[in-house]
Motif scaffolding. Sequence first.
Motif, PDB file in Angstrom:
ATOM      1  N   ARG A   1      -2.698   1.300   0.003  1.00  0.00           N
ATOM      2  CA  ARG A   1      -3.987   0.693   0.341  1.00  0.00           C
ATOM      3  C   ARG A   1      -3.850  -0.354   1.432  1.00  0.00           C
ATOM      4  O   ARG A   1      -2.799  -0.937   1.631  1.00  0.00           O
ATOM      5  CB  ARG A   1      -4.595   0.051  -0.896  1.00  0.00           C
ATOM      6  CG  ARG A   1      -4.908   1.084  -1.971  1.00  0.00           C
ATOM      7  CD  ARG A   1      -5.638   0.468  -3.120  1.00  0.00           C
ATOM      8  NE  ARG A   1      -5.824   1.439  -4.166  1.00  0.00           N
ATOM      9  CZ  ARG A   1      -7.017   1.928  -4.513  1.00  0.00           C
ATOM     10  NH1 ARG A   1      -8.107   1.530  -3.909  1.00  0.00           N
ATOM     11  NH2 ARG A   1      -7.110   2.806  -5.488  1.00  0.00           N
ATOM     12  N   ILE A   2      -4.978  -0.597   2.084  1.00  0.00           N
ATOM     13  CA  ILE A   2      -5.066  -1.638   3.116  1.00  0.00           C
ATOM     14  C   ILE A   2      -5.407  -2.963   2.444  1.00  0.00           C
ATOM     15  O   ILE A   2      -6.291  -3.029   1.581  1.00  0.00           O
ATOM     16  CB  ILE A   2      -6.169  -1.298   4.148  1.00  0.00           C
ATOM     17  CG1 ILE A   2      -5.689  -0.168   5.050  1.00  0.00           C
ATOM     18  CG2 ILE A   2      -6.552  -2.510   4.977  1.00  0.00           C
ATOM     19  CD1 ILE A   2      -4.558  -0.532   5.962  1.00  0.00           C
ATOM     20  N   GLY A   3      -4.689  -3.998   2.846  1.00  0.00           N
ATOM     21  CA  GLY A   3      -4.983  -5.344   2.384  1.00  0.00           C
ATOM     22  C   GLY A   3      -4.922  -6.302   3.556  1.00  0.00           C
ATOM     23  O   GLY A   3      -4.371  -5.989   4.614  1.00  0.00           O
ATOM     24  N   GLU A   4      -5.488  -7.464   3.368  1.00  0.00           N
ATOM     25  CA  GLU A   4      -5.522  -8.502   4.407  1.00  0.00           C
ATOM     26  C   GLU A   4      -4.629  -9.664   3.995  1.00  0.00           C
ATOM     27  O   GLU A   4      -4.786 -10.210   2.896  1.00  0.00           O
ATOM     28  CB  GLU A   4      -6.950  -8.989   4.611  1.00  0.00           C
ATOM     29  CG  GLU A   4      -7.104 -10.004   5.709  1.00  0.00           C
ATOM     30  CD  GLU A   4      -8.554 -10.377   5.942  1.00  0.00           C
ATOM     31  OE1 GLU A   4      -8.782 -11.454   6.519  1.00  0.00           O
ATOM     32  OE2 GLU A   4      -9.460  -9.632   5.529  1.00  0.00           O
ATOM     33  N   VAL A   5      -3.697 -10.019   4.865  1.00  0.00           N
ATOM     34  CA  VAL A   5      -2.794 -11.134   4.576  1.00  0.00           C
ATOM     35  C   VAL A   5      -3.600 -12.428   4.559  1.00  0.00           C
ATOM     36  O   VAL A   5      -4.291 -12.749   5.530  1.00  0.00           O
ATOM     37  CB  VAL A   5      -1.654 -11.218   5.613  1.00  0.00           C
ATOM     38  CG1 VAL A   5      -0.762 -12.426   5.333  1.00  0.00           C
ATOM     39  CG2 VAL A   5      -0.833  -9.931   5.619  1.00  0.00           C
TER      40      VAL A   5
ATOM     41  N   ALA B   1       0.149  -1.111   2.117  1.00  0.00           N
ATOM     42  CA  ALA B   1       1.145  -1.369   1.081  1.00  0.00           C
ATOM     43  C   ALA B   1       0.998  -0.375  -0.065  1.00  0.00           C
ATOM     44  O   ALA B   1      -0.105   0.107  -0.349  1.00  0.00           O
ATOM     45  CB  ALA B   1       0.998  -2.790   0.541  1.00  0.00           C
ATOM     46  N   VAL B   2       2.123  -0.071  -0.693  1.00  0.00           N
ATOM     47  CA  VAL B   2       2.106   0.697  -1.943  1.00  0.00           C
ATOM     48  C   VAL B   2       1.796  -0.302  -3.040  1.00  0.00           C
ATOM     49  O   VAL B   2       2.503  -1.304  -3.195  1.00  0.00           O
ATOM     50  CB  VAL B   2       3.460   1.387  -2.197  1.00  0.00           C
ATOM     51  CG1 VAL B   2       3.453   2.093  -3.555  1.00  0.00           C
ATOM     52  CG2 VAL B   2       3.792   2.361  -1.083  1.00  0.00           C
TER      53      VAL B   2
ATOM     54  N   VAL C   1       3.872  -5.663  -4.494  1.00  0.00           N
ATOM     55  CA  VAL C   1       3.531  -4.502  -3.674  1.00  0.00           C
ATOM     56  C   VAL C   1       4.586  -4.345  -2.585  1.00  0.00           C
ATOM     57  O   VAL C   1       5.295  -5.288  -2.252  1.00  0.00           O
ATOM     58  CB  VAL C   1       2.125  -4.620  -3.036  1.00  0.00           C
ATOM     59  CG1 VAL C   1       1.046  -4.720  -4.110  1.00  0.00           C
ATOM     60  CG2 VAL C   1       2.033  -5.798  -2.078  1.00  0.00           C
ATOM     61  N   LEU C   2       4.686  -3.142  -2.018  1.00  0.00           N
ATOM     62  CA  LEU C   2       5.627  -2.856  -0.945  1.00  0.00           C
ATOM     63  C   LEU C   2       4.850  -2.687   0.355  1.00  0.00           C
ATOM     64  O   LEU C   2       4.090  -1.730   0.513  1.00  0.00           O
ATOM     65  CB  LEU C   2       6.427  -1.586  -1.244  1.00  0.00           C
ATOM     66  CG  LEU C   2       7.366  -1.111  -0.138  1.00  0.00           C
ATOM     67  CD1 LEU C   2       8.484  -2.133   0.092  1.00  0.00           C
ATOM     68  CD2 LEU C   2       7.943   0.247  -0.476  1.00  0.00           C
ATOM     69  N   VAL C   3       5.012  -3.627   1.283  1.00  0.00           N
ATOM     70  CA  VAL C   3       4.374  -3.542   2.593  1.00  0.00           C
ATOM     71  C   VAL C   3       5.092  -2.466   3.397  1.00  0.00           C
ATOM     72  O   VAL C   3       6.318  -2.428   3.445  1.00  0.00           O
ATOM     73  CB  VAL C   3       4.414  -4.908   3.316  1.00  0.00           C
ATOM     74  CG1 VAL C   3       3.896  -4.796   4.747  1.00  0.00           C
ATOM     75  CG2 VAL C   3       3.606  -5.945   2.536  1.00  0.00           C
ATOM     76  N   MET C   4       4.319  -1.599   4.043  1.00  0.00           N
ATOM     77  CA  MET C   4       4.861  -0.464   4.783  1.00  0.00           C
ATOM     78  C   MET C   4       4.953  -0.776   6.272  1.00  0.00           C
ATOM     79  O   MET C   4       4.102  -1.485   6.815  1.00  0.00           O
ATOM     80  CB  MET C   4       3.960   0.766   4.594  1.00  0.00           C
ATOM     81  CG  MET C   4       3.663   1.099   3.135  1.00  0.00           C
ATOM     82  SD  MET C   4       5.093   1.655   2.234  1.00  0.00           S
ATOM     83  CE  MET C   4       5.291   3.265   2.946  1.00  0.00           C
ATOM     84  N   GLY C   5       5.995  -0.268   6.913  1.00  0.00           N
ATOM     85  CA  GLY C   5       6.162  -0.436   8.349  1.00  0.00           C
ATOM     86  C   GLY C   5       7.140   0.596   8.883  1.00  0.00           C
ATOM     87  O   GLY C   5       7.667   1.424   8.141  1.00  0.00           O
ATOM     88  N   PHE C   6       7.378   0.532  10.173  1.00  0.00           N
ATOM     89  CA  PHE C   6       8.280   1.452  10.867  1.00  0.00           C
ATOM     90  C   PHE C   6       9.438   0.673  11.453  1.00  0.00           C
ATOM     91  O   PHE C   6       9.261  -0.453  11.912  1.00  0.00           O
ATOM     92  CB  PHE C   6       7.543   2.174  12.006  1.00  0.00           C
ATOM     93  CG  PHE C   6       6.376   2.980  11.534  1.00  0.00           C
ATOM     94  CD1 PHE C   6       6.549   4.286  11.097  1.00  0.00           C
ATOM     95  CD2 PHE C   6       5.102   2.438  11.514  1.00  0.00           C
ATOM     96  CE1 PHE C   6       5.472   5.026  10.658  1.00  0.00           C
ATOM     97  CE2 PHE C   6       4.014   3.173  11.081  1.00  0.00           C
ATOM     98  CZ  PHE C   6       4.199   4.478  10.646  1.00  0.00           C
ATOM     99  N   SER C   7      10.626   1.277  11.502  1.00  0.00           N
ATOM    100  CA  SER C   7      11.781   0.641  12.121  1.00  0.00           C
ATOM    101  C   SER C   7      11.740   0.860  13.629  1.00  0.00           C
ATOM    102  O   SER C   7      11.541   1.987  14.088  1.00  0.00           O
ATOM    103  CB  SER C   7      13.086   1.241  11.581  1.00  0.00           C
ATOM    104  OG  SER C   7      13.228   0.961  10.221  1.00  0.00           O
TER     105      SER C   7
ATOM    106  N   ASN D   1     -10.887  -4.021   2.758  1.00  0.00           N
ATOM    107  CA  ASN D   1      -9.721  -4.281   1.929  1.00  0.00           C
ATOM    108  C   ASN D   1      -9.784  -3.377   0.698  1.00  0.00           C
ATOM    109  O   ASN D   1     -10.825  -3.228   0.098  1.00  0.00           O
ATOM    110  CB  ASN D   1      -9.678  -5.746   1.481  1.00  0.00           C
ATOM    111  CG  ASN D   1      -9.433  -6.692   2.630  1.00  0.00           C
ATOM    112  OD1 ASN D   1      -9.096  -6.280   3.729  1.00  0.00           O
ATOM    113  ND2 ASN D   1      -9.592  -7.982   2.379  1.00  0.00           N
ATOM    114  N   GLY D   2      -8.649  -2.781   0.379  1.00  0.00           N
ATOM    115  CA  GLY D   2      -8.574  -1.890  -0.772  1.00  0.00           C
ATOM    116  C   GLY D   2      -8.758  -0.435  -0.411  1.00  0.00           C
ATOM    117  O   GLY D   2      -8.574   0.434  -1.277  1.00  0.00           O
ATOM    118  N   ALA D   3      -9.100  -0.113   0.856  1.00  0.00           N
ATOM    119  CA  ALA D   3      -9.252   1.297   1.240  1.00  0.00           C
ATOM    120  C   ALA D   3      -7.933   2.010   1.019  1.00  0.00           C
ATOM    121  O   ALA D   3      -6.873   1.485   1.325  1.00  0.00           O
ATOM    122  CB  ALA D   3      -9.695   1.399   2.701  1.00  0.00           C
ATOM    123  N   ARG D   4      -8.021   3.227   0.490  1.00  0.00           N
ATOM    124  CA  ARG D   4      -6.820   4.002   0.150  1.00  0.00           C
ATOM    125  C   ARG D   4      -6.466   4.973   1.265  1.00  0.00           C
ATOM    126  O   ARG D   4      -7.340   5.574   1.881  1.00  0.00           O
ATOM    127  CB  ARG D   4      -7.043   4.759  -1.152  1.00  0.00           C
ATOM    128  CG  ARG D   4      -5.778   5.441  -1.643  1.00  0.00           C
ATOM    129  CD  ARG D   4      -5.897   5.980  -3.036  1.00  0.00           C
ATOM    130  NE  ARG D   4      -4.604   6.591  -3.385  1.00  0.00           N
ATOM    131  CZ  ARG D   4      -4.343   7.118  -4.550  1.00  0.00           C
ATOM    132  NH1 ARG D   4      -5.254   7.107  -5.497  1.00  0.00           N
ATOM    133  NH2 ARG D   4      -3.167   7.659  -4.785  1.00  0.00           N
TER     134      ARG D   4
END
Length: 123
Positions: free
Chosen positions: A26-30, A79-80, A95-101, A118-121
């Motif tokens: 899901r999308i969240g806002e820091v 994030a997962v 939660v696990l924030v997702m990104g790319f190397s 916020n919360g969109a899946r």
Amino acid sequence: MHIDFSSESGSAAEISFNQFLDVDMRIGEVIEALDFPEAKNPSYKLKIDFGKGVGVKKSSAQITVHYSKESLIGKKVLAVVNFPPRQIGKFMSEVLVMGFSDTNNNIVLFNLDKEVPNGARLH
């Protein structure tokens, strides 16, 4: 256990579509970013607002190379949200924030090209 996330590692093992659906991304806002000096690798402690239903969750994220704490406030992250919490030092990451190397294995977050709540899946 070591997982090779580099682009040279090839694709991961095949999974079923139902296994993919089990991963709730899901999308969240820091809303808060703090230094995490106790972490083994340079990291921030984040509070992320995933909106109604999921709420505010905490995460440890190794994103200090490309992002300042100030630049993260208000940033949307993927994030997962349904992994079990993980103890990282004295901090509980929820939660696990997702990104790319990048080419130096530093994490790069992605950018949305349109606004989503916020919360969109991810689907």
